[in-house]
Design a protein around this motif. Structure first.
Motif, PDB file in Angstrom:
ATOM      1  N   HIS A 270       0.908  -1.203   0.152  1.00 21.40           N
ATOM      2  CA  HIS A 270       0.004   0.043   0.085  1.00 21.40           C
ATOM      3  C   HIS A 270       0.788   1.388   0.193  1.00 21.40           C
ATOM      4  O   HIS A 270       0.457   2.312  -0.541  1.00 21.40           O
ATOM      5  CB  HIS A 270      -1.018  -0.018   1.169  1.00 21.40           C
ATOM      6  CG  HIS A 270      -2.001  -1.035   1.254  1.00 21.40           C
ATOM      7  ND1 HIS A 270      -2.337  -1.708   2.068  1.00 21.40           N
ATOM      8  CD2 HIS A 270      -2.773  -1.379   0.333  1.00 21.40           C
ATOM      9  CE1 HIS A 270      -3.163  -2.435   1.997  1.00 21.40           C
ATOM     10  NE2 HIS A 270      -3.532  -2.382   0.778  1.00 21.40           N
ATOM     11  N   ALA A 350      -3.324  -5.862  -6.910  1.00 23.88           N
ATOM     12  CA  ALA A 350      -4.494  -5.318  -6.231  1.00 23.88           C
ATOM     13  C   ALA A 350      -5.295  -6.668  -5.971  1.00 23.88           C
ATOM     14  O   ALA A 350      -4.938  -7.608  -6.665  1.00 23.88           O
ATOM     15  CB  ALA A 350      -5.351  -4.427  -6.677  1.00 23.88           C
ATOM     16  N   GLU A 351      -6.291  -6.395  -4.833  1.00 25.27           N
ATOM     17  CA  GLU A 351      -7.226  -7.781  -4.811  1.00 25.27           C
ATOM     18  C   GLU A 351      -8.122  -7.898  -5.665  1.00 25.27           C
ATOM     19  O   GLU A 351      -8.669  -9.314  -5.867  1.00 25.27           O
ATOM     20  CB  GLU A 351      -7.911  -7.532  -3.408  1.00 25.27           C
ATOM     21  CG  GLU A 351      -7.100  -7.104  -2.180  1.00 25.27           C
ATOM     22  CD  GLU A 351      -6.645  -8.747  -1.550  1.00 25.27           C
ATOM     23  OE1 GLU A 351      -7.166  -9.627  -2.050  1.00 25.27           O
ATOM     24  OE2 GLU A 351      -5.530  -8.610  -0.648  1.00 25.27           O
ATOM     25  N   SER A 377       2.761  -1.372  -9.968  1.00 26.00           N
ATOM     26  CA  SER A 377       2.835  -1.399  -8.350  1.00 26.00           C
ATOM     27  C   SER A 377       4.288  -2.187  -7.992  1.00 26.00           C
ATOM     28  O   SER A 377       4.794  -3.078  -8.642  1.00 26.00           O
ATOM     29  CB  SER A 377       2.066  -2.700  -7.690  1.00 26.00           C
ATOM     30  OG  SER A 377       0.577  -2.326  -8.083  1.00 26.00           O
ATOM     31  N   THR A 382      -0.370  -8.052  -1.201  1.00 27.29           N
ATOM     32  CA  THR A 382      -1.681  -7.411  -1.075  1.00 27.29           C
ATOM     33  C   THR A 382      -2.174  -7.853   0.212  1.00 27.29           C
ATOM     34  O   THR A 382      -1.431  -8.668   0.980  1.00 27.29           O
ATOM     35  CB  THR A 382      -2.830  -8.061  -2.127  1.00 27.29           C
ATOM     36  OG1 THR A 382      -2.706  -9.540  -1.818  1.00 27.29           O
ATOM     37  CG2 THR A 382      -2.243  -7.884  -3.510  1.00 27.29           C
TER      38      THR A 382
END
Length: 421
Positions: A270, A350-351, A377, A382
């Motif tokens: 994140h 990402a999820e 990213s 994650t």
């Protein structure tokens, strides 16, 4: 009475001159009127050093494993006791020797601590206990004035206080532990989550999410065994949000970048995507989805952290300027206009990859406006990655939590009010 009033006026004047804030002066005045001591608000040595324009350097260490808003609040409080905050991050080997296996390795924990906006400098591979040699290194090489720790005890395996030497040296200061959260709690929530799913994947699947959001737990109160996790007891207040907030909006010509997500179990992945996003503009606005949305999209056992907990973790990040607490899943034209958003971004890791959908794409509006961008990213991490680490080493973390649970329970049973914060 005149003498007492005179001393109160003097204290208010000193606070105003040296800190530079009318609001602070008023707060000190109210505190003194209630029978407090100005030294509790600001130590005399700190007043003297600031008067001479010397920087007060304070040190705080920790494992910062599964870093959460409680860690961030501790760092905020520590930074308020000085002008510069130096943070020691304990090595993986020291954590294993004293607590059990860490969930996040040192390099990820370093990313997390460096990203906290109240941190000025970070020391990697710090020792778990403040030894005499390391204490003198802090004083002599790092010019540390005070060593800081929370009001909860930090006891070594041999039963001694990890900060005993700093206390004897008169260079120790205590802050207030943040209520309702610890790394033990969070790991316990994930252990409880996996245990609940293994018992019955379909029975009352929303119960855990409700517990996480509303702070219900059967462990301590009902004398339960096992990990003895205290499911979220966090009590959100407006003051805490203000403390974490930057308190200012974008300039009139600012390029505003928007990124949204759950940001559950706030981790190094994140942080790194937020860093990249912030580099694309002047102001980073982060949308945080509410608990119901996250649960509907990612399963009834999610989120692990509730909306207010997730919001504080994101607000503490130095790359974030403002958050929308409970952001809508779909980004509408009205949202873009209201916040004057120039660019909407999404990471490759990402999820979910809903931006690739033809139907039900939450980013269809910014895409049609030509203001959507997919960012590479930097880290392949994650929230599911973190959960899998717990699941794959379930037995070790279960033992770690059982060991820590007794200490956690004792702290809360004997907890007394600590001023400050």
């Amino acid at each position: 009475m005149d003498s007492e009033c005179g001393s109160q006026r003097w204290a208010k004047l000193v606070a105003t001159c040296l800190i530079g804030g009318v609001a602070v002066a008023v707060a000190v005045g109210v505190y003194l009127a209630a029978g407090g001591n100005v030294l509790s608000v600001m130590p005399l040595e700190l007043l003297r050093r600031r008067k001479k324009n010397k920087k007060i350097r304070v040190y705080m260490d920790g494992c910062f494993d599964m870093m959460h808003y409680g860690h961030c609040n501790a760092l905020r409080q520590a930074r308020a006791l000085g002008d510069q905050l130096v943070v020691g991050v304990v090595s993986d080997a020291e954590i294993i020797a004293n607590k059990g296996p860490p969930v996040t390795p040192l390099h990820e924990r370093m990313i997390m601590v460096n990203a906290v906006k109240w941190v000025d400098e970070v020391i990697p591979d710090a020792p778990y206990a403040i030894t005499e040699d390391f204490m003198h290194k802090l004083f002599d090489e790092y010019n540390i004035d005070y060593i800081i720790h929370g009001d909860d005890p930090c006891v070594l395996p041999d039963g001694t206080d990890a900060y005993e030497l700093a206390k004897k040296a008169g260079r120790y200061k205590q802050i207030k532990r943040t209520e309702g959260v610890s790394s033990t709690d969070i790991v316990g929530r994930m252990l409880l989550c996996t245990r609940d799913r293994s018992v019955s994947d379909n029975h009352n699947r929303s119960s855990l999410q409700r517990q996480f959001s509303h702070g219900h737990s059967h462990k301590f109160e009902d004398g339960g065994s096992g990990s003895a996790t205290r499911v979220s007891h966090f009590l959100p207040t407006s003051r805490r949000i203000v403390q974490f907030s930057n308190g200012k909006g974008p300039g009139p010509d600012a390029r505003i970048v928007y990124i949204d997500g759950a940001f559950d179990l706030f981790h190094a992945g994140h942080v790194e995507i937020l860093r990249v996003a912030r580099e694309l503009g002047d102001f980073l606005l982060v949308g945080i989805h509410n608990d119901q949305t996250v649960s509907a999209k990612r399963g009834a056992h999610r989120p692990i952290m509730n909306l207010h907990e997730r919001s504080l973790s994101v607000l503490a990040c130095r790359y974030v300027d403002e958050v929308i607490i409970g952001a809508p899943w779909e980004i509408s034209r009205d949202t873009i206009t209201t916040f004057n958003i120039s660019l909407v971004v999404h990471g490759t890791i990402a999820e979910n990859n809903d931006f690739q959908k033809e139907n039900g794409n939450p980013y269809s509006i910014p895409m049609s406006m030509g203001i959507f961008k997919v960012l590479e990213s930097p880290l392949d991490i994650t929230t599911t990655t973190i959960i899998k680490r717990i699941v794959s080493n379930n037995e070790a973390y279960q033992k770690r939590n059982e060991k820590k649970a007794a200490t956690e329970k004792k702290y809360y049973e004997e907890k007394t009010f600590v001023s400050g914060d």
